[in-house]
Motif scaffolding. Structure first.
Motif, PDB file in Angstrom:
ATOM      1  N   ASP A  82     -67.828  11.159  57.121  1.00 33.78           N
ATOM      2  CA  ASP A  82     -68.829  10.269  56.910  1.00 33.78           C
ATOM      3  C   ASP A  82     -69.037   9.872  55.422  1.00 33.78           C
ATOM      4  OD1 ASP A  82     -70.031  10.034  59.426  1.00 33.78           O
ATOM      5  OD2 ASP A  82     -71.461  11.692  58.885  1.00 33.78           O
ATOM      6  N   ALA A  83     -68.336  10.617  54.444  1.00 30.03           N
ATOM      7  CA  ALA A  83     -68.089  10.390  53.035  1.00 30.03           C
ATOM      8  C   ALA A  83     -67.180   8.998  52.940  1.00 30.03           C
ATOM      9  CB  ALA A  83     -67.618  11.705  52.369  1.00 30.03           C
ATOM     10  N   ASP A  84     -66.422   8.798  53.811  1.00 33.34           N
ATOM     11  CA  ASP A  84     -65.551   7.473  53.624  1.00 33.34           C
ATOM     12  C   ASP A  84     -66.088   6.402  53.622  1.00 33.34           C
ATOM     13  OD1 ASP A  84     -63.054   8.812  53.292  1.00 33.34           O
ATOM     14  OD2 ASP A  84     -63.135   9.584  55.241  1.00 33.34           O
ATOM     15  N   ALA A  85     -67.413   6.214  53.849  1.00 32.02           N
ATOM     16  CA  ALA A  85     -68.030   5.021  54.087  1.00 32.02           C
ATOM     17  C   ALA A  85     -68.002   4.064  52.939  1.00 32.02           C
ATOM     18  CB  ALA A  85     -69.768   5.351  54.109  1.00 32.02           C
ATOM     19  N   GLU A  86     -68.048   4.465  51.880  1.00 31.21           N
ATOM     20  CA  GLU A  86     -67.782   3.477  50.493  1.00 31.21           C
ATOM     21  C   GLU A  86     -66.311   2.851  50.448  1.00 31.21           C
ATOM     22  OE1 GLU A  86     -70.083   1.971  48.481  1.00 31.21           O
ATOM     23  OE2 GLU A  86     -71.442   2.596  50.054  1.00 31.21           O
ATOM     24  N   HIS A  87     -65.536   3.912  50.873  1.00 33.40           N
ATOM     25  CA  HIS A  87     -64.093   3.648  50.826  1.00 33.40           C
ATOM     26  C   HIS A  87     -63.960   2.486  52.001  1.00 33.40           C
ATOM     27  CE1 HIS A  87     -62.526   6.653  48.291  1.00 33.40           C
ATOM     28  NE2 HIS A  87     -62.665   7.620  49.262  1.00 33.40           N
ATOM     29  N   LEU A  88     -64.738   2.571  53.032  1.00 32.17           N
ATOM     30  CA  LEU A  88     -64.333   1.519  53.835  1.00 32.17           C
ATOM     31  C   LEU A  88     -65.179   0.221  53.580  1.00 32.17           C
ATOM     32  CD1 LEU A  88     -64.923   3.986  56.979  1.00 32.17           C
ATOM     33  CD2 LEU A  88     -62.806   2.460  56.449  1.00 32.17           C
ATOM     34  N   PHE A  89     -66.338   0.279  53.005  1.00 29.33           N
ATOM     35  CA  PHE A  89     -67.039  -0.938  52.655  1.00 29.33           C
ATOM     36  C   PHE A  89     -66.166  -1.659  51.731  1.00 29.33           C
ATOM     37  CE2 PHE A  89     -69.892  -2.814  49.501  1.00 29.33           C
ATOM     38  CZ  PHE A  89     -70.484  -3.703  50.295  1.00 29.33           C
ATOM     39  N   ALA A  90     -65.529  -0.977  50.556  1.00 30.33           N
ATOM     40  CA  ALA A  90     -64.890  -1.630  49.549  1.00 30.33           C
ATOM     41  C   ALA A  90     -63.561  -2.382  50.431  1.00 30.33           C
ATOM     42  CB  ALA A  90     -64.287  -0.511  48.759  1.00 30.33           C
ATOM     43  N   LEU A  91     -62.884  -1.770  51.397  1.00 28.37           N
ATOM     44  CA  LEU A  91     -61.607  -2.325  51.949  1.00 28.37           C
ATOM     45  C   LEU A  91     -62.151  -3.414  52.656  1.00 28.37           C
ATOM     46  CD1 LEU A  91     -58.635  -1.574  52.947  1.00 28.37           C
ATOM     47  CD2 LEU A  91     -59.642  -0.646  54.797  1.00 28.37           C
ATOM     48  N   ASP A  92     -63.182  -3.324  53.543  1.00 26.64           N
ATOM     49  CA  ASP A  92     -63.538  -4.491  54.419  1.00 26.64           C
ATOM     50  C   ASP A  92     -64.231  -5.509  53.542  1.00 26.64           C
ATOM     51  OD1 ASP A  92     -62.390  -3.013  56.291  1.00 26.64           O
ATOM     52  OD2 ASP A  92     -64.005  -3.076  57.500  1.00 26.64           O
ATOM     53  N   SER A  93     -64.634  -5.257  52.123  1.00 28.17           N
ATOM     54  CA  SER A  93     -65.110  -6.237  51.364  1.00 28.17           C
ATOM     55  C   SER A  93     -64.034  -7.250  50.623  1.00 28.17           C
ATOM     56  CB  SER A  93     -66.097  -5.691  50.347  1.00 28.17           C
ATOM     57  OG  SER A  93     -67.095  -5.114  51.112  1.00 28.17           O
ATOM     58  N   ASP A  94     -62.957  -7.088  50.744  1.00 29.32           N
ATOM     59  CA  ASP A  94     -61.768  -7.861  50.275  1.00 29.32           C
ATOM     60  C   ASP A  94     -61.586  -8.946  51.276  1.00 29.32           C
ATOM     61  OD1 ASP A  94     -59.391  -9.079  49.522  1.00 29.32           O
ATOM     62  OD2 ASP A  94     -58.684  -7.061  48.284  1.00 29.32           O
ATOM     63  N   PRO A  95     -61.625 -10.157  50.862  1.00 29.91           N
ATOM     64  CA  PRO A  95     -61.522 -11.400  51.610  1.00 29.91           C
ATOM     65  C   PRO A  95     -59.737 -11.555  52.194  1.00 29.91           C
ATOM     66  CG  PRO A  95     -62.418 -12.105  49.357  1.00 29.91           C
ATOM     67  CD  PRO A  95     -62.189 -10.559  49.260  1.00 29.91           C
ATOM     68  N   ASP A  96     -59.118 -10.798  51.190  1.00 27.63           N
ATOM     69  CA  ASP A  96     -57.502 -10.989  51.779  1.00 27.63           C
ATOM     70  C   ASP A  96     -57.399  -9.895  52.565  1.00 27.63           C
ATOM     71  OD1 ASP A  96     -57.038 -13.013  50.085  1.00 27.63           O
ATOM     72  OD2 ASP A  96     -56.556 -11.673  48.259  1.00 27.63           O
ATOM     73  N   VAL A  97     -58.075  -8.803  52.472  1.00 36.06           N
ATOM     74  CA  VAL A  97     -57.701  -7.741  53.657  1.00 36.06           C
ATOM     75  C   VAL A  97     -58.254  -8.078  54.972  1.00 36.06           C
ATOM     76  CG1 VAL A  97     -58.604  -5.470  54.323  1.00 36.06           C
ATOM     77  CG2 VAL A  97     -57.705  -5.900  51.964  1.00 36.06           C
ATOM     78  N   MET A  98     -59.385  -8.969  54.878  1.00 38.70           N
ATOM     79  CA  MET A  98     -60.123  -9.355  56.022  1.00 38.70           C
ATOM     80  C   MET A  98     -59.853 -10.701  56.581  1.00 38.70           C
ATOM     81  SD  MET A  98     -61.795  -6.752  56.597  1.00 38.70           S
ATOM     82  CE  MET A  98     -62.757  -7.049  58.214  1.00 38.70           C
ATOM     83  N   ARG A  99     -58.763 -11.396  55.872  1.00 38.26           N
ATOM     84  CA  ARG A  99     -58.187 -12.806  56.376  1.00 38.26           C
ATOM     85  C   ARG A  99     -57.993 -12.910  57.741  1.00 38.26           C
ATOM     86  NH1 ARG A  99     -52.821 -15.476  54.464  1.00 38.26           N
ATOM     87  NH2 ARG A  99     -53.212 -17.412  55.671  1.00 38.26           N
TER      88      ARG A  99
END
Length: 186
Positions: free
Chosen positions: A17-34
């Protein structure tokens, strides 16, 4: 924290559960989510209620999860995640390979390194017979990783996109690697 798999430069470990902020940051990058959703960020609420539960799911047929947090071995920095998930909870025969790494990790060979290690573990320890991977046809970077990891192009297909995103009109591609082909490699 337990380690599922180590490579020369990576540590793959179960999510918490402690990885939530890492995941939020990862999935907030438009290039990552393109190539996932056209570049839209994933909300914190969605990370907590949809993303994390999927990443924490145990697969009884392998006795493992299907997703692992990827950390750089030298620094412990969060790089993203790898998927090596049975398509059927009752059988480890066919697994889906996937990866989502933050932009700073792109072009460093981490996706190929982690993918190869998971494939090896799947064929030698987990009872896997076939590895499959899909991406949008226009996602050249992901396709290169699949090929470098030993997968071969299988087919093009048109997916059922809830909303069209740039490039989806070109369809998707599936790659695969069977245990037999892996055992025959040079």
């Amino acid at each position: 924290m337990s380690t599922f798999l180590e490579t020369e430069r990576l540590v793959l470990r179960p999510f918490t559960d402690a990885d939530a902020e890492h995941l939020f940051a990862l999935d907030s990058d438009p290039d990552v989510m393109r190539f996932i959703n056209g570049g839209r960020p994933t909300s914190r609420e969605a990370v907590r209620t949809r993303v994390l539960p999927r990443l924490l799911h145990e697969h009884p047929c392998t006795g493992t999860r299907g997703y692992w947090a990827a950390e750089e071995k030298a620094t412990g920095g969060f790089l993203g995640w790898f998927e090596f998930r049975p398509l059927d909870d009752g059988s480890p025969a066919v697994v889906e390979l996937g990866y989502r790494l933050n932009r700073a990790a792109w072009g460093s060979g981490y996706a190929t390194e982690g993918s190869r290690a998971l494939i090896r573990k799947g064929f030698t320890d987990l009872g896997v017979e076939r590895v499959t991977a899909n991406t949008m046809a226009v996602n050249a970077g992901s396709r290169r990783v699949m090929e470098k990891a030993g997968l071969s192009f299988l087919r093009s297909f048109t997916g059922d996109w809830p909303e069209a995103i740039e490039g989806s009109e070109h369809g998707e591609v599936e790659y695969e690697l069977t245990r037999t082909a892996w055992e025959r490699r040079p």
